[in-house]
Design a protein around this motif. Structure first.
Motif, PDB file in Angstrom:
ATOM      1  N   THR A   7     -57.931 -10.664 -18.240  1.00  0.00           N
ATOM      2  CA  THR A   7     -58.944  -9.713 -18.710  1.00  0.00           C
ATOM      3  C   THR A   7     -60.334 -10.135 -18.271  1.00  0.00           C
ATOM      4  O   THR A   7     -60.560 -11.301 -17.935  1.00  0.00           O
ATOM      5  CB  THR A   7     -58.891  -9.592 -20.249  1.00  0.00           C
ATOM      6  OG1 THR A   7     -59.926  -8.709 -20.682  1.00  0.00           O
ATOM      7  CG2 THR A   7     -59.085 -10.942 -20.922  1.00  0.00           C
ATOM      8  N   LEU A  18     -63.603  -3.601 -25.579  1.00  0.00           N
ATOM      9  CA  LEU A  18     -62.371  -4.181 -25.047  1.00  0.00           C
ATOM     10  C   LEU A  18     -62.044  -5.508 -25.718  1.00  0.00           C
ATOM     11  O   LEU A  18     -60.881  -5.793 -26.022  1.00  0.00           O
ATOM     12  CB  LEU A  18     -62.496  -4.372 -23.532  1.00  0.00           C
ATOM     13  CG  LEU A  18     -61.324  -5.069 -22.842  1.00  0.00           C
ATOM     14  CD1 LEU A  18     -60.031  -4.289 -23.032  1.00  0.00           C
ATOM     15  CD2 LEU A  18     -61.613  -5.264 -21.350  1.00  0.00           C
ATOM     16  N   LEU A  22     -58.453  -6.320 -27.650  1.00  0.00           N
ATOM     17  CA  LEU A  22     -57.515  -7.384 -27.285  1.00  0.00           C
ATOM     18  C   LEU A  22     -57.300  -8.360 -28.433  1.00  0.00           C
ATOM     19  O   LEU A  22     -56.177  -8.848 -28.636  1.00  0.00           O
ATOM     20  CB  LEU A  22     -58.022  -8.121 -26.042  1.00  0.00           C
ATOM     21  CG  LEU A  22     -58.233  -7.267 -24.782  1.00  0.00           C
ATOM     22  CD1 LEU A  22     -58.518  -8.149 -23.579  1.00  0.00           C
ATOM     23  CD2 LEU A  22     -57.038  -6.385 -24.514  1.00  0.00           C
ATOM     24  N   HIS A  97     -55.705  -6.406 -18.117  1.00  0.00           N
ATOM     25  CA  HIS A  97     -56.585  -5.428 -18.746  1.00  0.00           C
ATOM     26  C   HIS A  97     -57.806  -5.131 -17.886  1.00  0.00           C
ATOM     27  O   HIS A  97     -58.784  -4.556 -18.372  1.00  0.00           O
ATOM     28  CB  HIS A  97     -57.016  -5.923 -20.122  1.00  0.00           C
ATOM     29  CG  HIS A  97     -55.886  -5.991 -21.102  1.00  0.00           C
ATOM     30  ND1 HIS A  97     -55.503  -4.912 -21.864  1.00  0.00           N
ATOM     31  CD2 HIS A  97     -55.028  -6.998 -21.414  1.00  0.00           C
ATOM     32  CE1 HIS A  97     -54.469  -5.256 -22.625  1.00  0.00           C
ATOM     33  NE2 HIS A  97     -54.163  -6.515 -22.371  1.00  0.00           N
ATOM     34  N   LYS A 111     -52.949  -2.389 -17.967  1.00  0.00           N
ATOM     35  CA  LYS A 111     -53.440  -1.489 -19.023  1.00  0.00           C
ATOM     36  C   LYS A 111     -54.811  -0.974 -18.621  1.00  0.00           C
ATOM     37  O   LYS A 111     -55.718  -1.760 -18.323  1.00  0.00           O
ATOM     38  CB  LYS A 111     -53.507  -2.184 -20.377  1.00  0.00           C
ATOM     39  CG  LYS A 111     -53.900  -1.214 -21.499  1.00  0.00           C
ATOM     40  CD  LYS A 111     -53.517  -1.680 -22.873  1.00  0.00           C
ATOM     41  CE  LYS A 111     -53.788  -0.585 -23.904  1.00  0.00           C
ATOM     42  NZ  LYS A 111     -53.412  -0.973 -25.278  1.00  0.00           N
ATOM     43  N   HIS A 113     -58.079   0.999 -19.627  1.00  0.00           N
ATOM     44  CA  HIS A 113     -58.855   1.361 -20.811  1.00  0.00           C
ATOM     45  C   HIS A 113     -59.920   2.411 -20.517  1.00  0.00           C
ATOM     46  O   HIS A 113     -60.482   2.985 -21.444  1.00  0.00           O
ATOM     47  CB  HIS A 113     -59.533   0.113 -21.382  1.00  0.00           C
ATOM     48  CG  HIS A 113     -58.567  -0.943 -21.832  1.00  0.00           C
ATOM     49  ND1 HIS A 113     -58.143  -1.040 -23.138  1.00  0.00           N
ATOM     50  CD2 HIS A 113     -57.934  -1.930 -21.148  1.00  0.00           C
ATOM     51  CE1 HIS A 113     -57.293  -2.054 -23.247  1.00  0.00           C
ATOM     52  NE2 HIS A 113     -57.143  -2.610 -22.060  1.00  0.00           N
ATOM     53  N   ASN A 159     -54.630   4.480 -22.352  1.00  0.00           N
ATOM     54  CA  ASN A 159     -54.916   4.636 -23.775  1.00  0.00           C
ATOM     55  C   ASN A 159     -54.987   6.092 -24.231  1.00  0.00           C
ATOM     56  O   ASN A 159     -55.232   6.357 -25.409  1.00  0.00           O
ATOM     57  CB  ASN A 159     -56.194   3.885 -24.165  1.00  0.00           C
ATOM     58  CG  ASN A 159     -57.406   4.310 -23.370  1.00  0.00           C
ATOM     59  OD1 ASN A 159     -57.337   5.220 -22.545  1.00  0.00           O
ATOM     60  ND2 ASN A 159     -58.527   3.661 -23.599  1.00  0.00           N
ATOM     61  N   THR A 333     -46.650  -1.309 -27.501  1.00  0.00           N
ATOM     62  CA  THR A 333     -46.849  -2.183 -26.339  1.00  0.00           C
ATOM     63  C   THR A 333     -45.631  -3.081 -26.134  1.00  0.00           C
ATOM     64  O   THR A 333     -45.151  -3.260 -25.003  1.00  0.00           O
ATOM     65  CB  THR A 333     -48.102  -3.044 -26.539  1.00  0.00           C
ATOM     66  OG1 THR A 333     -49.237  -2.195 -26.721  1.00  0.00           O
ATOM     67  CG2 THR A 333     -48.338  -3.952 -25.332  1.00  0.00           C
TER      68      THR A 333
END
Length: 346
Positions: A7, A18, A22, A97, A111, A113, A159, A333
């Motif tokens: 990330t 974010l 997380l 991420h 993922k 976002h 998302n 998830t």
């Protein structure tokens, strides 16, 4: 499962929502028995916050980088330099991420976002001339990173359906994917004993609809409260507030308005509902996917929307929000990760 998380930010190095996303998500996954290792960027402009939300059993490795500007380019490089000397193969699955333009030697979930290219027109409208030139120079390599990331992952999580459609509109075919909505913490956001006749907006930029809010504030007799840096004689502005204070402001509002131009999700929607307050928003807010006529309105002019939601019940709003806890996000998830691993073992 042994999870490797990559990330651009993680508490206590916070640049935006974010980090909190997380912290909540992986605390839940640790509670479900998974081992979590995080490799995170740490921007020099970050705010130290949220450390108390991070589970003590999460193993965190920090990779500093100088500035959030151009982070779509610098963070993937920083993370690659770290993981090339890291024993990645001891993990069952990696979850990225931030878009990474390279493959990892283990099953990988990306993922997503936000969708920077869908947000870009509104971001550019608020830039000066020089900054627009810089943005134009950075856009082609950013698009390369984003496009390449889609082919580097085995599965993707978006998302919202809105965000997934935005990525498909920008880049065409997507990898196997699923939409998993964000969550809300009901221990922080719950109804407070506050009464008010104002409407609330949380945000301060064009993309989230601040221009619509300004126009509404000029025309209405209602008080308009804004949590954000908005200098306007027609609104009462709160620049920064604590989560508890924000919950109080939600609880006292007649409605939360969120006339977004593009918002991949929009946590304010769930936060407001969790505090018992209905929402007036648009279909360009991903969280509108959790809204129906019992808890808010979608794509209705702001003034009309507020009139329509005044009679909605606090209880219905709270119950809708509690369908979207971080435990549910973790469970969905977990199911995606297990599906990927099962397919690999077939």
């Amino acid at each position: 499962m042994k999870l490797l998380v990559l990330t651009r930010e993680f508490p206590p190095h916070v640049m935006g929502g974010l980090s909190y996303h997380l912290a909540y998500l992986y605390r839940e996954l640790v509670d479900r028995g998974h081992a979590v290792t995080v490799v995170t960027g740490a921007c020099g402009e970050a705010t130290p916050a949220g450390a108390d939300l991070v589970d003590d059993d999460i193993d965190v490795h920090t990779v500093p980088y100088r500035t959030f500007h151009a982070q779509h380019l610098t963070v993937p490089l920083k993370l690659w330099r770290f993981v090339r000397d890291f024993d990645v193969t001891r993990f069952d699955v990696a979850i990225s991420h931030t878009p990474l333009p390279y493959e990892l030697p283990i099953p990988t979930v990306g993922k997503y976002h936000d969708c920077p290219q869908a947000e870009r027109p509104y971001f550019r409208a608020e830039l000066g001339k020089f900054s627009r030139v810089v943005d134009s120079m950075l856009t082609p390599p950013r698009r390369f990173v984003d496009r390449r990331s889609l082919s580097a992952v085995d599965m993707a999580i978006f998302n919202s359906n809105l965000n997934r459609d935005a990525w498909a509109g920008q880049y065409g075919d997507l990898p196997p994917n699923q939409a998993v909505h964000n969550g809300v913490d009901p221990d922080v956001f719950f109804p407070r004993d506050v009464d008010g006749e104002y409407v609330l907006f949380v945000g301060d930029d064009l993309r989230k609809g601040v221009d619509t809010v300004r126009s509404f504030a000029r025309e209405t007799d209602r008080d308009v409260y804004v949590v954000g840096d908005v200098a306007d004689p027609n609104v009462r502005s709160f620049d920064r507030v604590s989560p508890d204070r924000l919950a109080e402001l939600y609880s006292g509002a007649v409605a939360t308005i969120h006339p977004a131009k593009f918002e991949a999700f929009g946590n304010v929607v769930l936060e407001s509902l969790a505090c018992g307050t209905p929402v007036v928003t648009t279909s360009q807010c991903g969280a509108s996917e959790v809204i129906d006529e019992t808890v808010g309105t979608v794509d209705v002019p702001v003034a009309d929307g507020i009139r329509q939601v005044r009679t909605l019940r606090e209880r219905d709003c709270v119950e809708r929000a509690r369908e979207h806890t971080w435990g549910r996000v973790a469970g969905e998830t977990e199911a995606v990760l297990q599906t990927l691993l099962d397919e690999r073992h077939d």
